[in-house]
Design a protein around this motif. Structure first.
Motif, PDB file in Angstrom:
ATOM      1  N   ARG A 161       0.845  -1.194   0.000  1.00  0.00           N
ATOM      2  CA  ARG A 161       0.000   0.000   0.000  1.00  0.00           C
ATOM      3  C   ARG A 161       0.878   1.241   0.000  1.00  0.00           C
ATOM      4  O   ARG A 161       1.632   1.478   0.952  1.00  0.00           O
ATOM      5  N   TYR A 162       0.777   2.010  -1.074  1.00  0.00           N
ATOM      6  CA  TYR A 162       1.475   3.293  -1.171  1.00  0.00           C
ATOM      7  C   TYR A 162       0.422   4.397  -1.155  1.00  0.00           C
ATOM      8  O   TYR A 162      -0.641   4.269  -1.765  1.00  0.00           O
ATOM      9  N   MET A 163       0.731   5.481  -0.446  1.00  0.00           N
ATOM     10  CA  MET A 163      -0.231   6.575  -0.272  1.00  0.00           C
ATOM     11  C   MET A 163       0.432   7.893  -0.633  1.00  0.00           C
ATOM     12  O   MET A 163       1.579   8.153  -0.239  1.00  0.00           O
TER      13      MET A 163
ATOM     14  N   SER B 266      -1.591  10.584   5.546  1.00  0.00           N
ATOM     15  CA  SER B 266      -0.659   9.568   5.065  1.00  0.00           C
ATOM     16  C   SER B 266       0.511   9.329   6.008  1.00  0.00           C
ATOM     17  O   SER B 266       0.924   8.185   6.203  1.00  0.00           O
TER      18      SER B 266
ATOM     19  N   GLU C 234       1.555   5.879   7.730  1.00  0.00           N
ATOM     20  CA  GLU C 234       2.873   5.277   7.523  1.00  0.00           C
ATOM     21  C   GLU C 234       3.511   4.902   8.854  1.00  0.00           C
ATOM     22  O   GLU C 234       4.093   3.822   8.989  1.00  0.00           O
TER      23      GLU C 234
ATOM     24  N   VAL D   4       0.819   1.983   5.479  1.00  0.00           N
ATOM     25  CA  VAL D   4       1.170   2.388   4.118  1.00  0.00           C
ATOM     26  C   VAL D   4       2.621   2.861   4.085  1.00  0.00           C
ATOM     27  O   VAL D   4       3.249   3.051   5.128  1.00  0.00           O
ATOM     28  N   ARG D   5       3.109   3.071   2.878  1.00  0.00           N
ATOM     29  CA  ARG D   5       4.342   3.820   2.652  1.00  0.00           C
ATOM     30  C   ARG D   5       3.961   5.076   1.885  1.00  0.00           C
ATOM     31  O   ARG D   5       3.187   5.002   0.924  1.00  0.00           O
ATOM     32  N   THR D   6       4.492   6.211   2.301  1.00  0.00           N
ATOM     33  CA  THR D   6       4.120   7.487   1.702  1.00  0.00           C
ATOM     34  C   THR D   6       5.080   7.863   0.586  1.00  0.00           C
ATOM     35  O   THR D   6       6.298   7.686   0.711  1.00  0.00           O
TER      36      THR D   6
END
Length: 269
Positions: free
Chosen positions: A131-133, A179, A183, A188-190
């Motif tokens: 999951r990237y944000m 975000s 993270e 997630v990773r931002t």
């Protein structure tokens, strides 16, 4: 509308470029709010990507300024239930629930969360592999502030990603977080908002061209099966899969490209 082979998509877009399939929720005027039509099309697109030898990774994102605002509230009708309890029939089918089928897709799934994600969409998102944000994007579970409960398996998956206390916080408070906090929680990773989708697609492409697609598929299956296995069962499966891997084309290529000091050319076989 978009035609892809024999499939006509009305509420998503689908494309494949350099081994990466991109599925885009395409209701930007409604912040890509979820509908039964969209769900059916996403399932069809994931089936197409799974069957396509030219697809090694899948990126899912939203058109316009949002990822998905959750279930389209205009379609919701209050339900009266006469159930006395929870029907557990078929509950052992762990990889065939509403969103858990994503765990069984043998290719890595990247959620490219480009904007707001809420409620039902967040339930979907937690079943992605990565999951990237986008920087500054926001998320909320929503349910408790609508008089609803944690649905679609999120009560099972979210604690495994961020821990019990953090999951209870997000689910019970239904507060909005950005975000960077997501993270810090490990959800997630931002990434910078500028060129966000292209960056995620690039990360996906690098993964599946520098590592064996066959290895990735097996490792993904090992990881998710481990949630339902003992250590002994996980080790037995690893022994079985290691023997199979040692006779694969990708293993031979993995050794060859290392010895020859060149880029790999994996086939996924």
């Amino acid at each position: 509308m978009q035609w892809k082979g024999a499939i006509m998509y009305k509420e998503i877009l689908y494309s494949v470029v350099d081994y990466v399939a991109t599925i885009t929720f395409n209701r930007p005027d409604r912040l890509n709010a979820w509908t039964p039509q969209m769900e059916a099309e996403v399932r069809a697109a994931l089936s197409a990507a799974t069957a396509d030898d030219n697809t090694r990774a899948i990126v899912i994102t939203g058109a316009g300024r949002g990822f998905c605002a959750g279930y389209d509230m205009s379609l919701l009708i209050p339900q009266q239930s006469d159930d006395d309890g929870v029907d557990l029939a078929g509950s052992s089918d762990n990889f065939n629930q509403i969103f858990s089928y994503l765990l069984a897709v043998p290719k890595p799934i990247f959620m490219a969360i480009n904007g707001p994600i809420a409620g039902f969409a967040l339930c979907f998102g937690v079943f992605g592999d990565f999951r990237y944000m986008a920087e500054g994007a926001k998320l909320t579970t929503s349910f408790a502030r609508r008089g609803l409960i944690a649905e679609a398996g999120v009560s099972w998956m979210l604690p495994r990603l961020i821990g019990t206390m953090n999951a209870l916080d997000l689910l019970c408070s239904a507060r909005v977080i950005e975000s960077r906090e997501a993270e810090r929680l490990g959800l997630v990773r931002t990434l910078p908002a500028e060129n966000f989708l292209a960056t995620v697609q690039g990360i996906a492409r690098e993964l599946v061209t520098t590592a064996s697609p066959r290895s990735i598929a097996v490792i993904k299956r090992q990881i998710y099966l481990s949630h339902f296995q003992s250590l002994a069962e996980a080790c037995a499966l690893a022994d079985k899969e290691m023997k199979a891997a040692s006779t694969s084309e990708d293993y031979k290529e993995g050794v060859a490209h290392f010895v020859e000091k060149r880029a790999p050319n994996f086939t996924g076989r």
